[in-house]
Design a protein around this motif. Structure first.
Motif, PDB file in Angstrom:
ATOM      1  N   ILE A  65     -36.219  46.817  24.183  1.00  0.00           N
ATOM      2  CA  ILE A  65     -35.145  46.727  24.137  1.00  0.00           C
ATOM      3  C   ILE A  65     -33.990  47.946  23.673  1.00  0.00           C
ATOM      4  N   CYS A  66     -34.801  48.992  24.113  1.00  0.00           N
ATOM      5  CA  CYS A  66     -33.973  50.541  24.207  1.00  0.00           C
ATOM      6  C   CYS A  66     -34.597  51.479  25.365  1.00  0.00           C
ATOM      7  N   GLN A  67     -33.855  51.720  25.828  1.00  0.00           N
ATOM      8  CA  GLN A  67     -34.248  53.249  26.573  1.00  0.00           C
ATOM      9  C   GLN A  67     -35.145  54.089  26.261  1.00  0.00           C
ATOM     10  N   ALA A 182     -25.829  57.476  15.437  1.00  0.00           N
ATOM     11  CA  ALA A 182     -27.644  56.608  14.823  1.00  0.00           C
ATOM     12  C   ALA A 182     -28.156  55.747  15.707  1.00  0.00           C
ATOM     13  N   CYS A 183     -26.960  55.134  16.311  1.00  0.00           N
ATOM     14  CA  CYS A 183     -26.504  53.466  16.893  1.00  0.00           C
ATOM     15  C   CYS A 183     -26.588  52.859  15.736  1.00  0.00           C
ATOM     16  N   PRO A 184     -25.280  52.908  15.066  1.00  0.00           N
ATOM     17  CA  PRO A 184     -25.441  51.814  14.042  1.00  0.00           C
ATOM     18  C   PRO A 184     -25.480  49.919  14.357  1.00  0.00           C
ATOM     19  N   HIS A 271     -30.386  49.778  15.632  1.00  0.00           N
ATOM     20  CA  HIS A 271     -30.904  48.541  15.109  1.00  0.00           C
ATOM     21  C   HIS A 271     -31.680  48.674  15.258  1.00  0.00           C
ATOM     22  N   VAL A 272     -32.644  49.339  16.158  1.00  0.00           N
ATOM     23  CA  VAL A 272     -33.811  49.005  17.111  1.00  0.00           C
ATOM     24  C   VAL A 272     -35.025  49.063  15.960  1.00  0.00           C
ATOM     25  N   ASN A 273     -35.600  49.390  14.563  1.00  0.00           N
ATOM     26  CA  ASN A 273     -35.945  49.490  13.556  1.00  0.00           C
ATOM     27  C   ASN A 273     -36.959  48.422  13.553  1.00  0.00           C
ATOM     28  N   ARG A 274     -38.603  49.278  15.131  1.00  0.00           N
ATOM     29  CA  ARG A 274     -38.671  48.715  15.436  1.00  0.00           C
ATOM     30  C   ARG A 274     -40.422  49.036  14.598  1.00  0.00           C
ATOM     31  N   HIS A 275     -40.951  47.665  14.365  1.00  0.00           N
ATOM     32  CA  HIS A 275     -42.341  48.363  14.383  1.00  0.00           C
ATOM     33  C   HIS A 275     -43.330  47.106  14.528  1.00  0.00           C
TER      34      HIS A 275
END
Ligand code: SF4
Length: 280
Positions: A65-67, A182-184, A271-275
């Protein structure tokens, strides 16, 4: 007593590292969809639509999703009736991270020494938090954390007299200071109470709570709603380029504290709140 061979932990964590870096949880996807529908500015809407397109490409083509595939933060909630065999748990967890980041072609972002800064080349060691729970199950949460937003996180040691208004002020200060870095749109994890380290850990764990769920303490639920509204009125917006969607959720956890203090930690996630979460 239940026995679990640690090879199962390694295999599970490997899969979870890959999963978390390519797919967001349903609550995060839904929140981004709702945000795109409700965003008031055309540019903000465009950015939120692009983030959804990016998410679709990530899942369809297996591109992260993100680098920044993050430092692997792992919460291990271990039933006290579980016994591990076949090696140490810590080694098994790090082996899972090593295999996940290597076989999954995920960026290796960890340096061995914070000042000498030589890359470990396999994204280990993970940051591991252990908690002993009742029963014979193991709940694993793998939450890769990007550092654009991690760097904007803060701990505030407030005085008791600062009260709830002081708490609101510092949360808003942290978010405003974070701004576009923080990349909102962000998810804001908050820990209130405990000690210096306990509030930081609560804030980190708050980021793994489904973002459509509120605290079950009624005044904290109201605080979460009020702060989300205030944050979204700051105008920072998607990508920091202005708009009405600066945060998707504010998740607050609390804990008893000392009579002389009021610690508050704000752990910001992009926004890439991964888990990924699994129960063995
Ligand atoms: S803060 Fe999040 S979106 Fe921004 S670069 Fe890091 S992981 Fe990617």
């Amino acid at each position: 007593m239940r026995t679990i061979n640690v090879t199962q932990i390694t295999k599970t964590i490997k899969e979870m590292c890959i999963e978390a870096n390519h797919y967001l949880t349903p609550d995060m996807k839904k929140a981004l969809e709702n945000a795109a529908d409700n965003e008031k500015t055309p540019l903000g809407k465009q950015i939120l639509n692009q983030l959804q397109e990016n998410l679709k490409i990530a899942g369809d083509d297996m591109i992260p999703i993100c680098q920044d595939t993050g430092m692997a933060v792992i919460f291990m909630e271990i039933g006290q009736d579980v016994h591990f065999e076949g090696g140490t748990l810590e080694d098994a967890i790090n082996e899972g991270v090593r295999q996940g980041y290597t076989d999954g072609f995920l960026r290796k972002s960890v340096v061995k020494d914070p000042l000498i800064r030589e890359n470990t080349k396999d994204n280990t060691p993970a940051i591991i938090h252990y908690e002993i729970t009742a029963g014979e199950h193991v709940k694993i949460t793998v939450a890769p954390k990007g550092f654009g937003s991690e760097n904007m996180s803060r701990v505030f040691m407030l005085k008791p007299a600062d009260g709830i208004d002081g708490v609101k002020d510092v949360i808003l200060t942290a978010v405003k200071d974070a701004g576009p870095n923080a990349c909102p749109p962000m998810v804001v994890g908050v820990g209130i109470g405990g000690t210096f380290e306990k509030c930081a850990l609560m804030a980190k764990k708050a980021l793994t709570r489904p973002i459509n769920e509120h605290s079950d303490i009624s005044y904290i639920k109201e605080l979460e709603e009020e702060l989300l509204d205030k944050i979204n009125r700051t105008g920072i917006g998607p990508g920091g380029l202005g708009g009405t969607t600066t945060a998707l959720a504010v998740n607050i956890n609390t804990y008893p504290t000392h009579i002389a203090g009021l610690p508050v930690a704000v752990n910001i996630c992009c926004h890439v709140n991964r888990h990924a979460v699994r129960i063995l």
